[in-house]
Design an enzyme around this catalytic site. Structure first.
Site, PDB file in Angstrom:
ATOM      1  N   GLU A  85       0.916  -1.344  -0.034  1.00 35.55           N
ATOM      2  CA  GLU A  85       0.282  -0.458  -0.103  1.00 35.55           C
ATOM      3  C   GLU A  85       1.147   1.159  -0.378  1.00 35.55           C
ATOM      4  O   GLU A  85       0.283   2.830   0.633  1.00 35.55           O
ATOM      5  CB  GLU A  85      -1.193  -0.402   1.378  1.00 35.55           C
ATOM      6  CG  GLU A  85      -0.359  -0.537   3.265  1.00 35.55           C
ATOM      7  CD  GLU A  85      -1.334   0.294   4.167  1.00 35.55           C
ATOM      8  OE1 GLU A  85      -1.696   1.195   3.257  1.00 35.55           O
ATOM      9  OE2 GLU A  85      -1.296  -0.869   4.685  1.00 35.55           O
ATOM     10  N   CYS A 123      -3.287  -3.798   4.659  1.00 39.74           N
ATOM     11  CA  CYS A 123      -1.937  -4.841   5.005  1.00 39.74           C
ATOM     12  C   CYS A 123      -2.390  -5.877   4.552  1.00 39.74           C
ATOM     13  O   CYS A 123      -1.773  -6.820   5.226  1.00 39.74           O
ATOM     14  CB  CYS A 123      -1.665  -4.457   6.481  1.00 39.74           C
ATOM     15  SG  CYS A 123      -1.872  -2.691   7.340  1.00 39.74           S
ATOM     16  N   HIS A 256      -1.215 -10.150  11.961  1.00 38.98           N
ATOM     17  CA  HIS A 256      -1.158  -8.942  11.609  1.00 38.98           C
ATOM     18  C   HIS A 256      -0.374  -7.281  12.809  1.00 38.98           C
ATOM     19  O   HIS A 256      -1.313  -8.060  13.429  1.00 38.98           O
ATOM     20  CB  HIS A 256      -1.933  -8.351  10.782  1.00 38.98           C
ATOM     21  CG  HIS A 256      -2.036  -7.349  10.457  1.00 38.98           C
ATOM     22  ND1 HIS A 256      -0.973  -6.748   9.747  1.00 38.98           N
ATOM     23  CD2 HIS A 256      -2.825  -5.664  10.581  1.00 38.98           C
ATOM     24  CE1 HIS A 256      -0.818  -4.970   9.682  1.00 38.98           C
ATOM     25  NE2 HIS A 256      -1.882  -4.725  10.250  1.00 38.98           N
TER      26      HIS A 256
HETATM   27  P1  HMG Z   1      -2.294   4.999  22.222  1.00 37.98           P
HETATM   28  O1  HMG Z   1      -3.137   6.659  22.533  1.00 37.98           O
HETATM   29  O2  HMG Z   1      -1.046   4.845  22.533  1.00 37.98           O
HETATM   30  O3  HMG Z   1      -3.824   3.709  23.315  1.00 37.98           O
HETATM   31  O4  HMG Z   1      -3.328   4.528  20.679  1.00 37.98           O
HETATM   32  P2  HMG Z   1      -3.997   3.454  24.492  1.00 37.98           P
HETATM   33  O5  HMG Z   1      -3.961   4.837  25.186  1.00 37.98           O
HETATM   34  O6  HMG Z   1      -4.425   3.016  24.400  1.00 37.98           O
HETATM   35  O7  HMG Z   1      -2.432   2.933  25.037  1.00 37.98           O
HETATM   36  C1  HMG Z   1      -1.977   1.628  24.160  1.00 37.98           C
HETATM   37  C2  HMG Z   1      -1.801   1.326  25.422  1.00 37.98           C
HETATM   38  O8  HMG Z   1      -0.469   1.174  25.955  1.00 37.98           O
HETATM   39  C3  HMG Z   1      -2.120   0.284  26.443  1.00 37.98           C
HETATM   40  O9  HMG Z   1      -2.528  -0.634  26.883  1.00 37.98           O
HETATM   41  C4  HMG Z   1      -2.634   1.389  27.796  1.00 37.98           C
HETATM   42  O10 HMG Z   1      -3.292   0.821  28.695  1.00 37.98           O
HETATM   43  C5  HMG Z   1      -0.474   0.868  27.433  1.00 37.98           C
HETATM   44  P3  HMG Z   1      -3.941  -2.235  26.645  1.00 37.98           P
HETATM   45  O11 HMG Z   1      -4.796  -1.075  27.819  1.00 37.98           O
HETATM   46  O12 HMG Z   1      -4.975  -1.786  25.578  1.00 37.98           O
HETATM   47  O13 HMG Z   1      -3.826  -3.289  27.500  1.00 37.98           O
HETATM   48  N1  HMG Z   1      -0.054   1.918  28.410  1.00 37.98           N
HETATM   49  C6  HMG Z   1       0.639   2.140  28.970  1.00 37.98           C
HETATM   50  N2  HMG Z   1       1.131   0.887  29.730  1.00 37.98           N
HETATM   51  C7  HMG Z   1       2.701   1.023  30.326  1.00 37.98           C
HETATM   52  N3  HMG Z   1       3.138   2.305  30.610  1.00 37.98           N
HETATM   53  C8  HMG Z   1       2.398   3.626  30.681  1.00 37.98           C
HETATM   54  C9  HMG Z   1       1.077   3.526  29.730  1.00 37.98           C
HETATM   55  N4  HMG Z   1       0.415   4.412  28.746  1.00 37.98           N
HETATM   56  C10 HMG Z   1      -0.647   3.365  28.261  1.00 37.98           C
HETATM   57  N5  HMG Z   1       2.522   4.348  31.223  1.00 37.98           N
HETATM   58  C11 HMG Z   1      -2.998   3.205  18.352  1.00 37.98           C
HETATM   59  C12 HMG Z   1      -2.599   2.943  20.497  1.00 37.98           C
HETATM   60  C13 HMG Z   1      -3.053   2.252  18.166  1.00 37.98           C
HETATM   61  C14 HMG Z   1      -4.537   3.416  18.851  1.00 37.98           C
HETATM   62  C15 HMG Z   1      -2.445   4.519  18.002  1.00 37.98           C
HETATM   63  O14 HMG Z   1      -1.179   3.751  18.020  1.00 37.98           O
HETATM   64  C16 HMG Z   1      -2.980   4.498  16.478  1.00 37.98           C
HETATM   65  O15 HMG Z   1      -3.790   4.983  16.127  1.00 37.98           O
HETATM   66  N6  HMG Z   1      -2.202   3.970  15.596  1.00 37.98           N
HETATM   67  C17 HMG Z   1      -2.593   3.330  13.652  1.00 37.98           C
HETATM   68  C18 HMG Z   1      -3.708   2.962  13.818  1.00 37.98           C
HETATM   69  C19 HMG Z   1      -3.397   1.183  14.165  1.00 37.98           C
HETATM   70  O16 HMG Z   1      -2.293   0.601  14.399  1.00 37.98           O
HETATM   71  N7  HMG Z   1      -4.959   0.393  14.157  1.00 37.98           N
HETATM   72  C20 HMG Z   1      -4.469  -0.801  14.938  1.00 37.98           C
HETATM   73  C21 HMG Z   1      -5.655  -1.956  14.089  1.00 37.98           C
HETATM   74  S1  HMG Z   1      -5.567  -1.246  12.615  1.00 37.98           S
HETATM   75  C22 HMG Z   1      -4.540  -2.142  11.531  1.00 37.98           C
HETATM   76  O17 HMG Z   1      -3.968  -2.889  12.220  1.00 37.98           O
HETATM   77  C23 HMG Z   1      -3.916  -1.576  10.145  1.00 37.98           C
HETATM   78  C24 HMG Z   1      -3.189  -0.980   9.600  1.00 37.98           C
HETATM   79  O18 HMG Z   1      -2.115  -1.848   9.577  1.00 37.98           O
HETATM   80  C25 HMG Z   1      -3.347  -0.148   8.370  1.00 37.98           C
HETATM   81  C26 HMG Z   1      -3.288  -1.067   7.235  1.00 37.98           C
HETATM   82  O19 HMG Z   1      -4.144  -2.052   7.399  1.00 37.98           O
HETATM   83  O20 HMG Z   1      -2.657  -1.147   6.355  1.00 37.98           O
HETATM   84  C27 HMG Z   1      -3.190   0.138  10.793  1.00 37.98           C
END
Ligand code: HMG
Length: 454
Positions: A85, A123, A256
Site C-alpha cells: 500500500e 495490510c 498482522h
Molecule cells: P494510544 O493512544 O497509545 O492507546 O494509541 P492507549 O492509550 O490505549 O495505549 C496503548 C496501550 O498502552 C494501552 O494498553 C495502555 O494501557 C498502555 P491496553 O489497555 O490496550 O492493554 N499504556 C501503558 N502501559 C504501561 N505504562 C504506561 C502506559 N500508558 C499507556 N505508562 C493506537 C494506540 C494503536 C490507537 C495508536 O497508536 C494508533 O492510532 N495507531 C495507528 C492505527 C493502528 O495501529 N490501528 C491498529 C488496528 S488497524 C490495523 O491493524 C491496520 C493498519 O496496520 C493499517 C493497514 O491495514 O493498512 C494500521
C-alpha cells in the site's frame, strides 16, 4: 483423479532498512512515557528507510536475495506478485519496477514473460497475492513455473500523531511452489470483507486518516468473522477431541501486527471465543470474574471500558499467559524491532517464529495466520512446517540484519520522515543493493523514479 499438489512457501528472504530509531529516545523526545511505548505498544526499535529507498527498492532487494540463494533462473519464474500500500504511482505497479531492477542483474528482457501486478488492500494485499498464487499452482496453470510473492511497505503517519510510534518498514519475498520445503499452506481459508473507515489514504493526503481506537475494534471484529469462516473448512481437516478448542490445534499463532501488543488483544479475543464454553473457563473466571454479556456484537461494544477491562484481566490470567508465551509471543519478537510494516508484518511474524524457535523441532507443527487490512478485510489460514524447514530457514538471518543496523538520532529520523524518496542527502551510501538514483523532472518523465543496483 490425481491428488492435488501440496503447495506453500519454499523459501523466504527479508529486507529491512539499515537504519533504526531507538524507541526510548523517541518517547523521551516526544514527552511520552517510555513504558507506554515499550510495554503498552510493544515497540523497542523502529525501522527507518533512508532517502534512497522506497517500497520498490525494498521489494527488489528481498527478491534478488531470494533468487540468488535459490539459484533461480528468470525462465523458472512465472509470476511476480507484489502486495503493498506504499506505491508512489496511481497506475504503474511496483511489480513492474521490480522486474526492471531484476533485469539489470539478470539481463535485459529476462523477465518479460512473467505476470507482474500489485495487490492493494491496506495490510492484507500480500495475503491476497499469496492466496492467488497458491491457487494458480494448485490449478496447474503455472505449467511447472514457480511464483514470487513480495510483501513490501513503509508505514508512515503524521509526526506527533498516535500512529507515529507504530511506524516501520520492510519487505519479505516468498518463493511459492509445489512440495515446499519451508511451510505447507493448508487449503482452509476464511475471509471477511466489509466497508469500514478505520484507516484509509485519500489521494489528497500523503499519510493515512486513522481512527486509532476504533481501528482496533474493527480489526478484532473482522478477524473473528474470518475465523468463523475459516472453521467451516478447518474442522473438516482436523478432529477436535472433547474439551479441545480449534486454537489448541495450532502450535503457533501469527497475527498482522500494526503494533506488537495488538497480538495480545487479538489472541485474547480469539481465546475468549474459543474457550468460553469449555471446562477450562470455570478456572479462568475464578481469576477474571464473569465475562460481560454481549448484546449486539458491534465494534463499539468491543471497545467499551467494561469489555476492555475484562480483556485486560483475561490477559493476566494464568492460562492465557501460559498459552500466549508459547504460541503467540515468538511471532511478535521481530515486529518489536521493526514496527508496522503493513502488509509485510504478518510474514515477519512467520520469520520471527522460525528464527526464535531454533532450539525446537518444528517439523509438522502448525501455524495459524491472521491477516488484516484496514478498510477492511481479514483472512485466517493455516500452515504446517515442512520436513526441510530447518535447513532452509538457516539462511533467513533476519535478526542478524536487525543487529547490524545503524542507530540514528531523533533529529535525523524527523529529517528523513520529511524527505521525499530520491531527494538525496542520505545517511548511508547504498552498497550492493538497489537504490533510487534519480527522480525525473522532464516533460515525459516527471516524477518517474530511476533505480540502479549500486
Ligand atoms: P494510544 O493512544 O497509545 O492507546 O494509541 P492507549 O492509550 O490505549 O495505549 C496503548 C496501550 O498502552 C494501552 O494498553 C495502555 O494501557 C498502555 P491496553 O489497555 O490496550 O492493554 N499504556 C501503558 N502501559 C504501561 N505504562 C504506561 C502506559 N500508558 C499507556 N505508562 C493506537 C494506540 C494503536 C490507537 C495508536 O497508536 C494508533 O492510532 N495507531 C495507528 C492505527 C493502528 O495501529 N490501528 C491498529 C488496528 S488497524 C490495523 O491493524 C491496520 C493498519 O496496520 C493499517 C493497514 O491495514 O493498512 C494500521
Amino acid at each position: 483423479m490425481s491428488a492435488k499438489p501440496t503447495v506453500g512457501v519454499d523459501d523466504v528472504a527479508a529486507y529491512v532498512p539499515k537504519l533504526y530509531l531507538d524507541m526510548e529516545e523517541f518517547a523521551k523526545r516526544r514527552g511520552l512515557s517510555v513504558d507506554h511505548i515499550k510495554k503498552g505498544i510493544g515497540m523497542l526499535e523502529m525501522a527507518v528507510p533512508d532517502t534512497y529507498e522506497d517500497a520498490a527498492t525494498m521489494a527488489a532487494n528481498a527478491a534478488l536475495e531470494l533468487l540468488k540463494k535459490n539459484d533461480l533462473k528468470p525462465s523458472q519464474i512465472g509470476r511476480i506478485y507484489v502486495g503493498t500500500e506504499s506505491m508512489d504511482d496511481k497506475s504503474k505497479p511496483i511489480a513492474s519496477k521490480v522486474v526492471g531492477m531484476l533485469e539489470e542483474v539478470f539481463g535485459q528482457g529476462s523477465f518479460s514473460h512473467v505476470d507482474g501486478v500489485d495487490h492493494v488492500f491496506a495490510c492484507i494485499g500480500a495475503t491476497y497475492a499469496l492466496e492467488n498464487t497458491l491457487d494458480w499452482i494448485r490449478s496447474g496453470r503455472n505449467r511447472g513455473k514457480v511464483g514470487v510473492v513480495i510483501a513490501t511497505d513503509i508505514a508512515k503517519y503524521d509526526l506527533g500523531s498516535d500512529g507515529e510510534y507504530t511506524q516501520g518498514a520492510g519487505a519479505v519475498a516468498m518463493l511459492v511452489k509445489e512440495e515446499p520445503r519451508l511451510v505447507l499452506l493448508e487449503e482452509a481459508v476464511g475471509t471477511c470483507t466489509k466497508n469500514e473507515r478505520d484507516f484509509f489514504k485519500p489521494l489528497e493526503r500523503e499519510n493515512p486518516v486513522v481512527d486509532g481506537k476504533y481501528s482496533i475494534g474493527v480489526y478484532l471484529d473482522a478477524m473473528k468473522c474470518a475465523y468463523l469462516n475459516f472453521l467451516k473448512d478447518f474442522l473438516k481437516i482436523v478432529k477436535l477431541e472433547p474439551n479441545e478448542a480449534p486454537t489448541d490445534k495450532a502450535d503457533y499463532l501469527a497475527f498482522h501486527l500494526p503494533f506488537p501488543e495488538m497480538a495480545t488483544q487479538a489472541a485474547a479475543y480469539l481465546f475468549i471465543h474459543d474457550w468460553r464454553d469449555l471446562p477450562r473457563w470455570k478456572e479462568i473466571e475464578k481469576e477474571t470474574g464473569p465475562l460481560p454479556p454481549r448484546k449486539n456484537y458491534t465494534v463499539e461494544e468491543l471497545l467499551t471500558e467494561e469489555y476492555r477491562q475484562f480483556r485486560k484481566r483475561f490477559t493476566s490470567s494464568t492460562q492465557f499467559k501460559e498459552v500466549y508465551s508459547k504460541k503467540v509471543y515468538p511471532s511478535t519478537i521481530a515486529g518489536r524491532r521493526i514496527g508496522n510494516s503493513y502488509t509485510a508484518s504478518l510474514y515477519f511474524s512467520l520469520l520471527s517464529i522460525l528464527e526464535t524457535q531454533r532450539a525446537h523441532d518444528l517439523v509438522g507443527k502448525r501455524v495459524g495466520f491472521a491477516s488484516y487490512g484496514s478498510g477492511c478485510s481479514a483472512k485466517v489460514f493455516s500452515g504446517v512446517f515442512a520436513e526441510e524447514y530447518k535447513q532452509v530457514s538457516q539462511s533467513i538471518r533476519l535478526f542478524e540484519k536487525l543487529d547490524t543496523r545503524k542507530r540514528i538520532s531523533f533529529d535525523d529520523y524527523v529529517r528523513l520522515h520529511e524527505s521525499k524518496p530520491g531527494s538525496g542527502d542520505s545517511i548511508l551510501q547504498p552498497q550492493n543493493e538497489y537504490a533510487i538514483v534519480k527522480v525525473g523532472r522532464g516533460e515525459t518523465d516527471f516524477g518517474f523514479r530511476y533505480y540502479k543496483y549500486v
